[in-house]
Enzyme design. Structure first.
Site, short mmCIF file in Angstrom:
data_model
loop_
_atom_site.label_atom_id
_atom_site.label_comp_id
_atom_site.label_asym_id
_atom_site.label_seq_id
_atom_site.Cartn_x
_atom_site.Cartn_y
_atom_site.Cartn_z
N GLU A 114 0.84 -1.19 0.00
CA GLU A 114 0.00 0.00 0.00
C GLU A 114 0.88 1.25 0.00
O GLU A 114 1.94 1.26 0.64
CB GLU A 114 -0.90 0.00 1.23
CG GLU A 114 -1.96 1.08 1.26
CD GLU A 114 -3.00 0.85 2.36
OE1 GLU A 114 -3.47 -0.30 2.48
OE2 GLU A 114 -3.32 1.79 3.08
N ASP A 116 0.17 5.38 0.55
CA ASP A 116 -0.93 6.23 1.02
C ASP A 116 -0.62 7.72 0.97
O ASP A 116 0.49 8.14 1.33
CB ASP A 116 -1.24 5.93 2.49
CG ASP A 116 -1.76 4.53 2.73
OD1 ASP A 116 -2.40 3.98 1.83
OD2 ASP A 116 -1.53 4.00 3.83
N GLU A 118 -2.93 10.37 3.08
CA GLU A 118 -4.08 10.45 3.97
C GLU A 118 -4.11 11.81 4.66
O GLU A 118 -3.08 12.28 5.16
CB GLU A 118 -4.01 9.35 5.04
CG GLU A 118 -4.03 7.94 4.47
CD GLU A 118 -3.86 6.90 5.56
OE1 GLU A 118 -4.86 6.26 5.94
OE2 GLU A 118 -2.72 6.73 6.04
N GLN A 131 -0.54 12.58 5.92
CA GLN A 131 0.31 11.42 6.22
C GLN A 131 0.60 10.65 4.94
O GLN A 131 -0.31 10.28 4.21
CB GLN A 131 -0.35 10.49 7.23
CG GLN A 131 0.45 9.21 7.50
CD GLN A 131 -0.06 8.44 8.67
OE1 GLN A 131 0.22 8.77 9.83
NE2 GLN A 131 -0.84 7.39 8.42
N ARG A 142 3.16 -11.68 7.20
CA ARG A 142 1.91 -11.02 7.54
C ARG A 142 2.10 -9.94 8.62
O ARG A 142 1.14 -9.45 9.20
CB ARG A 142 0.84 -12.03 7.97
CG ARG A 142 0.61 -13.13 6.94
CD ARG A 142 -0.40 -14.15 7.42
NE ARG A 142 -1.76 -13.62 7.34
CZ ARG A 142 -2.51 -13.62 6.23
NH1 ARG A 142 -2.03 -14.12 5.10
NH2 ARG A 142 -3.73 -13.14 6.24
N ILE A 145 4.46 -3.52 8.20
CA ILE A 145 5.22 -2.45 8.84
C ILE A 145 4.89 -1.13 8.15
O ILE A 145 5.05 -1.00 6.94
CB ILE A 145 6.74 -2.71 8.74
CG1 ILE A 145 7.08 -4.08 9.32
CG2 ILE A 145 7.51 -1.60 9.45
CD1 ILE A 145 6.72 -4.27 10.77
N ARG A 147 5.46 2.87 7.28
CA ARG A 147 6.59 3.78 7.09
C ARG A 147 6.04 5.20 6.94
O ARG A 147 6.10 5.80 5.88
CB ARG A 147 7.39 3.34 5.86
CG ARG A 147 8.09 2.00 6.06
CD ARG A 147 8.67 1.45 4.77
NE ARG A 147 9.56 0.34 5.03
CZ ARG A 147 9.17 -0.93 5.19
NH1 ARG A 147 7.87 -1.22 5.10
NH2 ARG A 147 10.04 -1.89 5.43
#
Length: 293
Positions: A114, A116, A118, A131, A142, A145, A147
């Site tokens: 992902e 992002d 935000e 963010q 799984r 983490i 960043r």
């Protein structure tokens, strides 16, 4: 009604991000090289269709106590430029997350990738936080983490539309605000860089658990609905089924040489003046999990 009048007075007396500043010219404008795409050509409503409205070229999403709303691109991409002009709601928006992001979470739940952008809601008198984040599946254990790097902005994002974009190519991710690069994330090794195809998403949702002051201030639905407006969608790049010869748009004037000196000066200005959190500098983080730091 009394609560609304008091709240309006607070908004007037306490603007959400202070005085605007003029950003330095980056000298190169990737958004100008990507045509605008109609929403219906590139996206579909993913959830909360009753909380989504389209008027001419503007797509409006809103959150109330019942639900938020989101959309998703029709096609997955393995690289490209992905941007939209967004206008945020002023006033009390604590706990609300307005986003534009890339993800394959529906295809790889638990170990997804992902990227992002935000906007984390706030209270009157305090600025929004923008963010940026990069999730990578890593070893496939799984253990996702984050960043995170957070910024305030040099303008009030509730007063007008501004263009926010992610440029993702095989070597680098660059986050842009009005074509000013604010963050780069370089491919240092494949284990910590997203390489699987991702879709483009936009959404507004209740992130009260963490969004505002680490979850201390929750969404207050006395101020609903919480509204976000999107327009000027720009998507260009290599879809998952593109040929191997496909090349995504360049983040800089010299395709294979990284950001230009002028772009790097603009990035340095943005980080020096508006960066408020960098995961690499957080002593509470386990940096054995973030070797790029």
């Amino acid at each position: 009604m009394a609560l609304s009048l008091i709240f309006l007075a607070l908004v007037v007396l306490c603007p959400s991000s202070g005085h605007s500043q003029r950003s330095p010219s980056p000298g190169y404008y990737p958004s100008s090289r990507v045509p605008t795409s109609p929403f219906d050509r590139e996206f579909r409503t993913l959830w909360g269709s009753q909380h989504q409205r389209r008027e001419q070229d503007v797509v409006t999403l809103w959150l109330d106590k019942s639900t938020g709303s989101g959309f998703k691109s029709l096609r997955p991409y393995r690289s490209g430029y992905f941007g939209a002009s967004i206008k945020l709601q002023p006033g009390f928006t604590a706990g609300v997350d307005t986003s534009l992001y890339l993800s394959n979470n529906q295809e790889h739940p638990g170990d997804h990738d992902e990227v992002d952008i935000e906007f984390l809601g706030t209270t009157p008198g305090k600025p929004y936080s923008l963010q940026t984040n990069v999730f990578v599946r890593g070893s496939g254990d799984r253990n996702v983490i984050g960043r995170e790097m957070k910024f305030t902005l040099w303008f009030d994002p509730t007063q007008d539309f501004h263009h926010y974009a992610i440029l993702w190519n095989p070597n680098q991710i660059v986050f842009f605000v009005d074509d000013v690069p604010i963050r780069t994330y370089n491919r240092k090794n494949e284990a910590i860089f997203p390489t699987r195809p991702m879709w483009v998403y936009g959404s507004i949702w209740d992130a009260s658990d963490w969004a505002t002051e680490n979850g201390r201030i929750k969404a207050d639905y006395r101020y609903q609905p919480f509204v976000a407006k999107y327009k000027n969608f720009k998507l260009a790049g290599c879809t998952a089924d593109s040929s191997s010869s496909c090349r995504p748009p360049s983040p800089a004037p010299m395709r294979n040489r990284g950001l230009s000196r002028q772009q790097m000066a603009a990035l340095t200005w943005a980080q020096r003046n508006f960066l408020v959190y960098n995961y690499c500098h957080d002593p509470k983080r386990d940096h054995t999990q973030t070797p790029e730091c």
